[in-house]
Design an enzyme around this catalytic site. Sequence first.
Site, PDB file in Angstrom:
ATOM      1  N   HIS A 154       0.840  -1.203   0.000  1.00 59.57           N
ATOM      2  CA  HIS A 154       0.000   0.000   0.000  1.00 59.57           C
ATOM      3  C   HIS A 154       0.872   1.247   0.000  1.00 59.57           C
ATOM      4  O   HIS A 154       2.061   1.189   0.318  1.00 59.57           O
ATOM      5  CB  HIS A 154      -0.907   0.030   1.241  1.00 59.57           C
ATOM      6  CG  HIS A 154      -2.082  -0.891   1.156  1.00 59.57           C
ATOM      7  ND1 HIS A 154      -2.008  -2.201   1.527  1.00 59.57           N
ATOM      8  CD2 HIS A 154      -3.360  -0.685   0.728  1.00 59.57           C
ATOM      9  CE1 HIS A 154      -3.198  -2.783   1.347  1.00 59.57           C
ATOM     10  NE2 HIS A 154      -4.036  -1.879   0.859  1.00 59.57           N
ATOM     11  N   LYS A 158      -0.408   4.687   4.691  1.00 61.15           N
ATOM     12  CA  LYS A 158      -1.242   3.704   5.405  1.00 61.15           C
ATOM     13  C   LYS A 158      -0.681   3.440   6.802  1.00 61.15           C
ATOM     14  O   LYS A 158       0.517   3.232   6.960  1.00 61.15           O
ATOM     15  CB  LYS A 158      -1.354   2.400   4.606  1.00 61.15           C
ATOM     16  CG  LYS A 158      -2.298   1.400   5.253  1.00 61.15           C
ATOM     17  CD  LYS A 158      -2.783   0.341   4.287  1.00 61.15           C
ATOM     18  CE  LYS A 158      -3.697  -0.671   4.953  1.00 61.15           C
ATOM     19  NZ  LYS A 158      -4.946  -0.094   5.458  1.00 61.15           N
TER      20      LYS A 158
END
Length: 265
Positions: A154, A158
């Site tokens: 990600h 995040k």
Amino acid sequence: MRLVVVGADGRMGRMLIRAVAEAEGCTLAGAIERPGSAAIGQDAGTLAGLPPLGVPVTDDPLPVFAAAEGVLDFTAPAATTHFAELAAQARIVHVVGTTGLSEDDLAKLAAAAHHARIVRSGNMSLGVNLVAGLVRKVAAALGEEFDIEIVEMHHRMKVDAPSGTALLLGEAAAEGRGVSLPDVRVSTRDGHTGARRPGDIGFATLRGGTVVGDHSVTFAGPGERITVSHHAEDRAIFARGAVKAALWAFPKRPGLYGMTDVLGL
Ligand SMILES: NC(=O)C1=CN([C@@H]2O[C@H](COP(=O)(O)OP(=O)(O)OC[C@H]3O[C@@H](n4cnc5c(N)ncnc54)[C@H](OP(=O)(O)O)[C@@H]3O)[C@@H](O)[C@H]2O)C=CC1
Ligand SMILES: O=C(O)C1=N[C@H](C(=O)O)C[C@H](O)C1
């Protein structure tokens, strides 16, 4: 259906405002941000890059929930458990996309679900939920000589790991194998780890750049490997899934539902 977006100025919040504005059968009834946010007082449409929608962002959820029929919540665990109490009081649908929830947070959602219709999933996309079904089947078909490893990547912003999706895929694999994920989960490896324990399900986390969400589940066996993957290219897939979940839950009885219920999988 009158829907409220909480965390309206977040990456997902802005996407959700657009998804509600574009979907049939719902309207934006409110947009909530944290007290002190620069978004307070701005028009929600303008915030999301649309023409003005006549809905100002506020920091007071109570009156907004009271006038709404559902809330779309992709925020943070502490905010989500608070919004779950308010949604239950208002008897409205609560769609929860927030990840990184603890066992204690999940117990609070279960309590709120006595009064509210809650749909929660670590991933609201059709693709990931289809992949989870495949993973469950493959894990059920293969024995323990196939090691299961889950890799996710990600964007650099995040804050939780492993991702909600990685855990959802791990649950699917564990279910297929007929074991409990907490008993076999290995989320960190560093230093002299010793050989892999048969039956473990391993997780590896990568963070960087602007990656929306990449997941793969590998079944590594004697002389061959099977990998099932999903690559999210646009957050709109999650936002559209959340709107679909709210519309699906509207006529349902109070309870805790998942995306597999919504998608009929
Ligand atoms: N299930 C799914 O399909 C998906 C889930 N997610 C999950 O959704 C969550 C949000 O992701 P993302 O949008 O990228 O994160 P962001 O940090 O961009 O957005 C979260 C927003 O919520 C706001 N917020 C936090 N606390 C409150 C509060 N008490 N009241 C009102 N607003 C609040 C934040 O404000 P502030 O910045 O001031 O803290 C921020 O604007 C994460 O848990 C992520 O993993 C993401 C995509 C898909
Ligand atoms: O934080 C994100 O961005 C995402 N979070 C969810 C997760 O934790 O799996 C879903 C998606 O992968 C994007």
